[in-house]
Write a protein that holds these residues in place. Sequence first.
Motif, mmCIF file in Angstrom:
data_model
loop_
_atom_site.group_PDB
_atom_site.id
_atom_site.type_symbol
_atom_site.label_atom_id
_atom_site.label_comp_id
_atom_site.label_asym_id
_atom_site.label_seq_id
_atom_site.Cartn_x
_atom_site.Cartn_y
_atom_site.Cartn_z
ATOM 1 N N PHE A 1 -6.482 -0.590 -2.268
ATOM 2 C CA PHE A 1 -7.152 0.019 -1.117
ATOM 3 C C PHE A 1 -7.110 -0.853 0.138
ATOM 4 C CE2 PHE A 1 -9.781 1.935 -4.701
ATOM 5 C CZ PHE A 1 -9.101 3.159 -4.665
ATOM 6 N N GLY B 1 -17.618 2.001 -5.996
ATOM 7 C CA GLY B 1 -17.602 3.055 -4.981
ATOM 8 C C GLY B 1 -18.658 2.860 -3.913
ATOM 9 N N ARG C 1 -1.445 6.731 -2.543
ATOM 10 C CA ARG C 1 -2.282 6.913 -1.359
ATOM 11 C C ARG C 1 -1.446 7.351 -0.153
ATOM 12 N NH1 ARG C 1 -5.008 2.354 0.715
ATOM 13 N NH2 ARG C 1 -6.733 3.684 1.423
ATOM 14 N N ASP D 1 -10.163 8.385 -0.694
ATOM 15 C CA ASP D 1 -9.993 7.711 -1.983
ATOM 16 C C ASP D 1 -11.159 8.006 -2.903
ATOM 17 O OD1 ASP D 1 -7.589 6.240 -1.256
ATOM 18 O OD2 ASP D 1 -8.888 5.059 0.055
ATOM 19 N N LYS E 1 -16.112 4.458 -1.351
ATOM 20 C CA LYS E 1 -15.159 5.374 -1.962
ATOM 21 C C LYS E 1 -15.899 6.560 -2.572
ATOM 22 C CE LYS E 1 -11.914 2.488 -0.983
ATOM 23 N NZ LYS E 1 -11.090 2.766 0.219
#
Length: 419
Positions: A212, A249, A166, A223, A254
Amino acid sequence: MNTQIQRNYEAAKQIYANLGIDTEKAIVKLKDIKISMHCWQGDDVRGFLNKDQDLTGGISVTGNYPGAARTPEELRQDLEKAYSLIPGKHKLNLHAIYADTDEKIDLDEIEPRHYEKWVQWAKKQGLGLDFNPTCFSHPKSDDGFTLSHPNKEIRDFWIEHCKRARKVGEYFGKETGQPCVTNVWIPDGFKDQPVDRLGPRERLQASLDEVFKEEINPAYNLDAIESKLFGIGSESYVVGSHEFYMGYGLTRNKLICLDAGHFHPTEVVSNKLSALSLFSEGMLLHVSRPVRWDSDHVVTMDDETLAIARELVVHNLISKTHIGLDFFDASINRVAAWVIGTRNMLKALLRAMLEPTESLKEAELRGDYTTRLALMEELKSYPFGAVWDYYCESSNVPVREDWLKEVKDYETNVLLKRD
């Protein structure tokens, strides 16, 4: 401008104008779309960090066509050739194993500086960059588990790798001025029926929450998470199923990645886009061609590719959808594979942009399904190819199959000399 191409375009322009379609506006829209072309087609998913490690994670590349890239320099050279034959300015999707460094590092040690040469190259080429942690083809993934591994030490290794990925994505976004989509896919699963289906998913959820935890400006990094139905070695159970990642998600804001080859044979990604768009932060597409499930064949302009493009255009989903490609065919010229797949995705989008969407919607709302079907079938023989040729010509890239001669010359002068 070639006179014949210009004449063909002017004729097509008038034909589409009769339907209320402005071909010039369609071309402008197409120019703004960036396809994220995947680097791993160029070297059969070997990468440069662990070249001696066998490809694992339920993935297989077949074929032995000569000329695979052996170094970052060769891969960038091949990519430049491919991009020169594709209209528009696009993105490159890198996996973590493609680090360009002389340092001996493991995946939990990657840093932005290990990808500095890629950034310099991308800026010179005017390209954006996307990224992926590589949670396969590594000794710590040999038993088929990574972020959901029951061993905390191994789990922590992969958590650290994804965290660092990331940060690389953030670096890409800052340097290129375009958000980097960092997509997490893992191969975790069982070959045979498990007793405990919940435990691995609880561990995966906790691992992802840790990955995250740090907030990163979405102007730099976005992401995404990607599901799969099954893989070689995980035929009976995959931890990261579609249901798992859709739930994750939606609750964690996300991007949800939909790969065209990661579902049941009777499922299609195109039918999921409109539903998911109502609830998701955004979507990432991996457009592929699953001849036999996730076989990752080169994208053609088949029914599903056309349907995906139509869904994106008709419902104005392009602004919240990131379009990437994911295939790897070592049985044909690898540069040609990139060109064929990317040009086909763009052609499909253009064809969708040249449909009279509002007229078709109105017929549907009136219950006039006869008109709807008749128009949709007649549109298949409309001259969208003339508009595509004009777009290629005006973008200074080869028209129709003329690009193939350039690839064949490149094969003779460059690729064949590698072996």
